[in-house]
Scaffold this motif. Sequence first.
Motif, PDB file in Angstrom:
ATOM      1  N   VAL A 303       0.815  -1.221   0.000  1.00  0.00           N
ATOM      2  CA  VAL A 303       0.000   0.000   0.000  1.00  0.00           C
ATOM      3  C   VAL A 303       0.845   1.266   0.000  1.00  0.00           C
ATOM      4  O   VAL A 303       0.310   2.368   0.018  1.00  0.00           O
ATOM      5  N   GLY A 304       2.161   1.097  -0.024  1.00  0.00           N
ATOM      6  CA  GLY A 304       3.018   2.262  -0.214  1.00  0.00           C
ATOM      7  C   GLY A 304       3.845   2.669   0.989  1.00  0.00           C
ATOM      8  O   GLY A 304       4.383   3.772   1.017  1.00  0.00           O
ATOM      9  N   VAL A 401       4.916  -9.320  -3.001  1.00  0.00           N
ATOM     10  CA  VAL A 401       4.111 -10.422  -3.544  1.00  0.00           C
ATOM     11  C   VAL A 401       4.435 -11.720  -2.809  1.00  0.00           C
ATOM     12  O   VAL A 401       3.540 -12.443  -2.357  1.00  0.00           O
TER      13      VAL A 401
ATOM     14  N   ASN B 102      -1.106  -8.036  -9.935  1.00  0.00           N
ATOM     15  CA  ASN B 102       0.162  -7.660  -9.288  1.00  0.00           C
ATOM     16  C   ASN B 102       0.971  -6.711 -10.165  1.00  0.00           C
ATOM     17  O   ASN B 102       1.596  -5.779  -9.670  1.00  0.00           O
ATOM     18  N   LEU B 107       3.279  -4.294  -8.089  1.00  0.00           N
ATOM     19  CA  LEU B 107       3.857  -5.201  -7.091  1.00  0.00           C
ATOM     20  C   LEU B 107       4.796  -6.215  -7.735  1.00  0.00           C
ATOM     21  O   LEU B 107       5.591  -6.845  -7.059  1.00  0.00           O
ATOM     22  N   ASP B 108       4.665  -6.390  -9.009  1.00  0.00           N
ATOM     23  CA  ASP B 108       5.481  -7.365  -9.723  1.00  0.00           C
ATOM     24  C   ASP B 108       5.841  -6.745 -11.068  1.00  0.00           C
ATOM     25  O   ASP B 108       5.182  -5.794 -11.517  1.00  0.00           O
ATOM     26  N   ILE B 131       7.191   2.234  -4.891  1.00  0.00           N
ATOM     27  CA  ILE B 131       6.453   2.249  -3.617  1.00  0.00           C
ATOM     28  C   ILE B 131       5.732   3.591  -3.465  1.00  0.00           C
ATOM     29  O   ILE B 131       4.555   3.666  -3.104  1.00  0.00           O
ATOM     30  N   ARG B 134       2.756   3.730  -5.766  1.00  0.00           N
ATOM     31  CA  ARG B 134       1.615   2.979  -5.208  1.00  0.00           C
ATOM     32  C   ARG B 134       0.925   3.790  -4.119  1.00  0.00           C
ATOM     33  O   ARG B 134      -0.294   3.819  -4.029  1.00  0.00           O
ATOM     34  N   LEU B 135       1.748   4.459  -3.298  1.00  0.00           N
ATOM     35  CA  LEU B 135       1.185   5.240  -2.196  1.00  0.00           C
ATOM     36  C   LEU B 135       0.257   6.338  -2.706  1.00  0.00           C
ATOM     37  O   LEU B 135      -0.777   6.629  -2.114  1.00  0.00           O
ATOM     38  N   PHE B 140      -5.452  -0.203  -2.636  1.00  0.00           N
ATOM     39  CA  PHE B 140      -5.502  -1.670  -2.601  1.00  0.00           C
ATOM     40  C   PHE B 140      -6.570  -2.159  -1.627  1.00  0.00           C
ATOM     41  O   PHE B 140      -6.677  -1.647  -0.509  1.00  0.00           O
ATOM     42  N   PHE B 142      -7.597  -5.979  -0.194  1.00  0.00           N
ATOM     43  CA  PHE B 142      -7.162  -7.382  -0.250  1.00  0.00           C
ATOM     44  C   PHE B 142      -8.259  -8.324   0.235  1.00  0.00           C
ATOM     45  O   PHE B 142      -9.167  -7.918   0.963  1.00  0.00           O
ATOM     46  N   ALA B 144      -8.072 -10.646   2.447  1.00  0.00           N
ATOM     47  CA  ALA B 144      -8.123 -10.841   3.908  1.00  0.00           C
ATOM     48  C   ALA B 144      -8.117  -9.507   4.658  1.00  0.00           C
ATOM     49  O   ALA B 144      -7.646  -9.430   5.778  1.00  0.00           O
ATOM     50  N   ASN B 146      -6.557  -7.180   5.625  1.00  0.00           N
ATOM     51  CA  ASN B 146      -5.182  -6.724   5.856  1.00  0.00           C
ATOM     52  C   ASN B 146      -5.076  -5.327   6.421  1.00  0.00           C
ATOM     53  O   ASN B 146      -4.304  -4.494   5.946  1.00  0.00           O
ATOM     54  N   ILE B 148      -3.984  -2.941   9.605  1.00  0.00           N
ATOM     55  CA  ILE B 148      -2.904  -3.065  10.604  1.00  0.00           C
ATOM     56  C   ILE B 148      -3.576  -3.325  11.958  1.00  0.00           C
ATOM     57  O   ILE B 148      -4.363  -2.504  12.434  1.00  0.00           O
ATOM     58  N   PHE B 159      -3.403   6.370   8.332  1.00  0.00           N
ATOM     59  CA  PHE B 159      -2.014   5.917   8.184  1.00  0.00           C
ATOM     60  C   PHE B 159      -1.458   6.231   6.784  1.00  0.00           C
ATOM     61  O   PHE B 159      -0.367   6.758   6.622  1.00  0.00           O
ATOM     62  N   ILE B 160      -2.291   5.912   5.781  1.00  0.00           N
ATOM     63  CA  ILE B 160      -1.861   6.148   4.390  1.00  0.00           C
ATOM     64  C   ILE B 160      -1.626   7.645   4.164  1.00  0.00           C
ATOM     65  O   ILE B 160      -0.627   8.049   3.566  1.00  0.00           O
TER      66      ILE B 160
END
Lengths: 406, 278
Positions: A303-304, A401, B102, B107-108, B131, B134-135, B140, B142, B144, B146, B148, B159-160
């Motif tokens: 997420v950055g 990943v 991804n 991410l990939d 990074i 992406r920020l 994103f 997910f 699950a 995810n 924090i 946080f972001i």
Amino acid sequence: MLYFNLAWRNIWRNKRRTIITILSIVVAVFLASVMRSMQEGQYTDMIENTVGTFSGYIQIHADDYWDDKTLDNTLVATDSVYSKIQAEESVRAVVPRLESFALAAGQNQSRPAMVMGVDIEAERNLSDPEKRIQSGSYFGKNDERSVIIGTELMQRLDVQLGDSLVLIGQGFRGMSATGLYEVKGTIAFPNPQLNRNLVMMPIETAQYFLAAEDRLTALSIILDDTEQVDRTVSNLQSKFSDDYEVMSWETMMPELTQTIEADRGSGLIMIFILYIVVGFGILGTVLMMITERTYEFGVMISVGTPRLAITLMLGIEILLMALVGTAAGIVVSIPIAWYFNVNPIQFSGDIAAVYQSYGLEAVLQFSMEPVVFYSQAITVFIITLVFSLLPLIKASRLNPVEAMRS
Amino acid sequence: MRYAHRAESNYEYSNSTKESSDECYAAESMIPGVNTHPMTQIEPETSNLKKMSIITTTGLTKVYNADQVPVHALRGVDLTIDKGEFTSIVGPSGSGKTTLLNIIGGLDEPTEGKALIDNTDLTTLSDRKLINFRLHHIGFVFQAYNLIPVLTALENVSFIMQMQGRSSRECREKSIDLLKEVGLEDKINKRPSELSGGQQQRVAVARALASKPAFVLADEPTANLDSVSTAELLDMMLELNEREEMTFVFSTHDQRVIDRARRVVTLVDGKIDTDEKR
């Protein structure tokens, strides 16, 4: 603040893991500190036994005396010499001595003896003989014909208190030295060699016996602060550069320094092994901490969250645990070391015999020197950080990943 | 190299335009009737942005060397997703959905081909810039959730924004607005463990929107949700899509999501099999 806040909450997220990590640091600091306290206490005892209570931390001799210990290399200490020594801030007392060797004979036996003339008042500041008297009494004002002898010498010479002792030797510049003295008491030092050889008498008596009027073999110096030895030696050397030799106990007794250094070295090896064990323990805990949260870090990077931020957050977590652990380690160590400092361990039996064979009192008093504790705390703190570096680097290099696939 | 340089420049441009629009854009923009999203405000072509491509992949190929035997996850995928689309990427397991997501999520990296997001070729960016990209550009969500775990719903969302360097006050105010937007105004101080799966996923959506992204990438967002939570989440995302023109791209197996998608791209064996717009 954001990362500190995160780190703080993460620390309490898995209390068991945090407690285990902190405990391992506490135990490391505790073991290392107590071990060092015990060792340093032992070294202090060794030095005190031989230096602080016998030779003095510094001695001043006539030039060349140390290399050729004869009465011909003795000095005459004038008031000016005493004044110059006592002008040094750290000097507590100056104790004059006249030492030589003679043959001591009782009615049936004779033995070689070390004759030591002492200033009966000043000597209380150094070897404090009165406290070490085993039988009889210490010198009084009218005891110019009396001697106090080592306990073992008394047995060897087969003499009793009040018996006569004959001393035969060589005095100043080859003069013949003979004398008849009354055994006034017996004395025991931690050093067995002294107990076997020592014949102590007032310094005036010794000077008369050895035909060395006003002469001294050494001026022993007692300091208030033993850390000031080197500085005081240097100052005195500059004051007495030509006429006298000024020596520290380390120069006079290199074997004692070497013994301590050798023992300290073996102690450090033990502590080093402890550090390694603790280090790998911490490495394992931190690795587990990071492995458990690999997925989470993967998400954060996705997420950055900058990698540096993750390193920072984890670094703060480890730093906080290390700080708490080392501080608690000191807090736990001090009472134990303090207890054995106030109530030294008294050995008896075989262990005591071993101690005495090295000329040491069979007592183990722990050191309370602050450096013992904070040096161990700092070392364990640094070890914690160093052993955490690898997991930190691992966390900061996570592929998001792969991390999220874990 | 020239192309790479141009792509980097585009990235800088994209950042600066987003920053210049920071003050204008607020989470309030999600409030009905207030449309102040930066993508609808920036610069001369504002009126054309609706038709602008947010995601463009060209000849996207990904080969994994699994135990020395090459596995072709993607075989030359050409895909363009415009602003405001609500797209599901579907396909059987092993078809390349996750790999595609991804790569477009930064991410990939592809073995071959290009992935242009917001006019920036992701393959030219360094890890640090990726990074940061992406920020600022991708939200994103997910499977699950995810979130924090040690942070509250409010803190998870802010946080972001805090990482983007915004002031604490702004982060707090906008996070509250975003949580209101996803219907969790009464849960702002709850930690993830105190929220249901559906509620956690709503917080995740709010978090994804917090960065004011060009699009939201959601990997199986409903896989762990019950029917009611799935329906509520889809309603909410569709509303955001319609009202704010927020672009959503899903990978999913969930027929409920597929049914409501406006575009369904089906991948089979690493290639686009069908591309259906509804």
